[in-house]
Design an enzyme around this catalytic site. Structure first.
Site, short mmCIF file in Angstrom:
data_model
loop_
_atom_site.label_atom_id
_atom_site.label_comp_id
_atom_site.label_asym_id
_atom_site.label_seq_id
_atom_site.Cartn_x
_atom_site.Cartn_y
_atom_site.Cartn_z
N THR A 60 -4.95 -3.53 23.36
CA THR A 60 -3.48 -3.72 23.11
C THR A 60 -2.53 -2.84 23.97
O THR A 60 -1.57 -3.17 24.19
CB THR A 60 -3.17 -3.88 21.85
OG1 THR A 60 -4.20 -4.80 21.02
CG2 THR A 60 -1.76 -4.32 21.35
N TYR A 148 -16.60 1.11 20.08
CA TYR A 148 -15.59 -0.26 20.23
C TYR A 148 -16.63 -1.38 20.66
O TYR A 148 -16.87 -1.02 21.96
CB TYR A 148 -14.49 0.09 21.20
CG TYR A 148 -13.56 -1.00 21.23
CD1 TYR A 148 -13.46 -2.03 20.38
CD2 TYR A 148 -12.38 -0.88 22.30
CE1 TYR A 148 -12.60 -3.14 20.50
CE2 TYR A 148 -11.33 -1.61 22.43
CZ TYR A 148 -11.38 -2.73 21.52
OH TYR A 148 -10.57 -3.84 21.59
N LYS A 176 -15.17 0.08 15.67
CA LYS A 176 -14.14 -0.78 15.81
C LYS A 176 -14.92 -2.11 16.31
O LYS A 176 -15.39 -2.38 17.16
CB LYS A 176 -13.07 -0.70 16.81
CG LYS A 176 -11.96 -1.94 16.79
CD LYS A 176 -10.96 -1.55 17.72
CE LYS A 176 -10.14 -2.84 17.87
NZ LYS A 176 -8.97 -2.88 18.99
N VAL A 216 -8.35 -2.12 12.66
CA VAL A 216 -7.51 -1.54 13.81
C VAL A 216 -7.00 -3.14 14.46
O VAL A 216 -7.43 -3.81 15.00
CB VAL A 216 -8.35 -0.93 14.78
CG1 VAL A 216 -7.56 -0.85 16.20
CG2 VAL A 216 -9.03 0.04 14.41
#
Length: 285
Positions: A60, A148, A176, A216
């Site tokens: 993001t 991630y 994540k 998150v």
């Protein structure tokens, strides 16, 4: 046989980076330069509304298109704005292990409390190479690592067996999770002490129900207090109310994350409509 990092059913999930983390957008000026003042104001806005952690330079945050210097400047500026009120996790993942190590070290020096490391993308490495990449970064990092797992973006998932082995590394403390593999996630949660963070807003409550730490969230850029409510109600045992809070986000999640546009674009567009506009400096259309 149990290990020191396994969690019993009665233990609360570990929260090495907090629980309510926002995957913060990166503001830019109309000329396309990094807007550090806007980033500071947005970070302060998010912290004031319930975020206890911020993830900078993630998906993001437009990490693929920001320079190394911009990533470091962003961490320094946001740290100056929020002080020690929240944790900062810096996205440092690239397809190059050496480059990722350099970014991890720079992020720690700039003030990050942890680093977010994505699976090497595009080249689609085998699991042995994925594991090597993460271990090399964790070995070299001065701060703890959040893995991630987002195969929809990288093209390569972190296999469950790989995740179980990586959980043995003392510097790898969190994940994540954007894998959309609920069984694989459940296996890792049941066998390790890794802190799992829902990386997809529609899965926050579902993952918390099987032992995740928190989230998150991209949507938290726009409605940070509402997203935080899901965690708070669930932790208080108000499961019906937590469900209502999760379901109440359905339309917004759909409009932000289930469109042809990237979530970054829809998030920035929505931030400009807030009153006040989240102290965010928007690009002029």
């Amino acid at each position: 046989m149990t290990t020191d990092r396994q969690r019993t059913r009665t233990e609360a999930p570990a929260a090495p980076f907090g629980r309510a983390l926002c995957a913060m957008v990166t503001p830019f000026t109309e000329a396309g330069a990094l807007d550090l003042d806007g980033a500071q104001r947005l970070a302060d806005h998010l912290v004031a509304r319930g975020c206890d952690g911020l993830v900078l330079s993630g998906t993001t945050g437009e990490s693929p298109t920001t320079s190394d210097a911009e990533k470091e400047e962003l961490v320094r500026a946001v740290r100056a704005a929020v002080g020690d009120r929240v944790t900062l996790v810096a996205g440092v993942g690239t397809a190059d292990t050496r480059h990722t190590v350099e970014l991890a070290r720079a992020a720690a020096k700039a003030g990050a409390d942890g680093v977010l490391v994505v699976t090497p993308y595009y080249s689609r490495p085998p699991q042995e190479a994925v594991e090597f990449h993460f271990r090399e970064v964790a070995d070299a990092s001065d701060v703890p690592v959040m893995l991630y797992d987002i195969p929809g973006r990288t093209g390569t998932a972190v296999a469950t067996d790989t995740m179980l082995r990586l959980a043995e590394h003392p510097g790898i403390v969190a994940v994540k999770d954007c894998s959309y593999d609920l069984l694989g996630t459940q296996k890792v949660l049941s066998r390790t002490g890794l802190a799992y963070y829902a990386g997809c807003d529609e899965q926050i409550l579902a993952l918390c129900a099987i032992g995740a730490t928190g989230y998150v969230s991209t949507v938290a850029n726009v409605v940070p207090a509402h997203v935080r409510t899901i965690l708070d109600r669930y932790a208080a045992g108000a499961t019906r109310e937590a469900t209502d809070a999760q379901l109440g986000l359905t339309d917004l999640i759909d409009r932000m994350m289930n469109t042809p546009l990237p979530g970054t674009v829809t998030t920035k567009a929505l931030l400009t409509t807030l009153d006040p506009p989240a102290a965010y400096t928007p690009l002029t259309p």
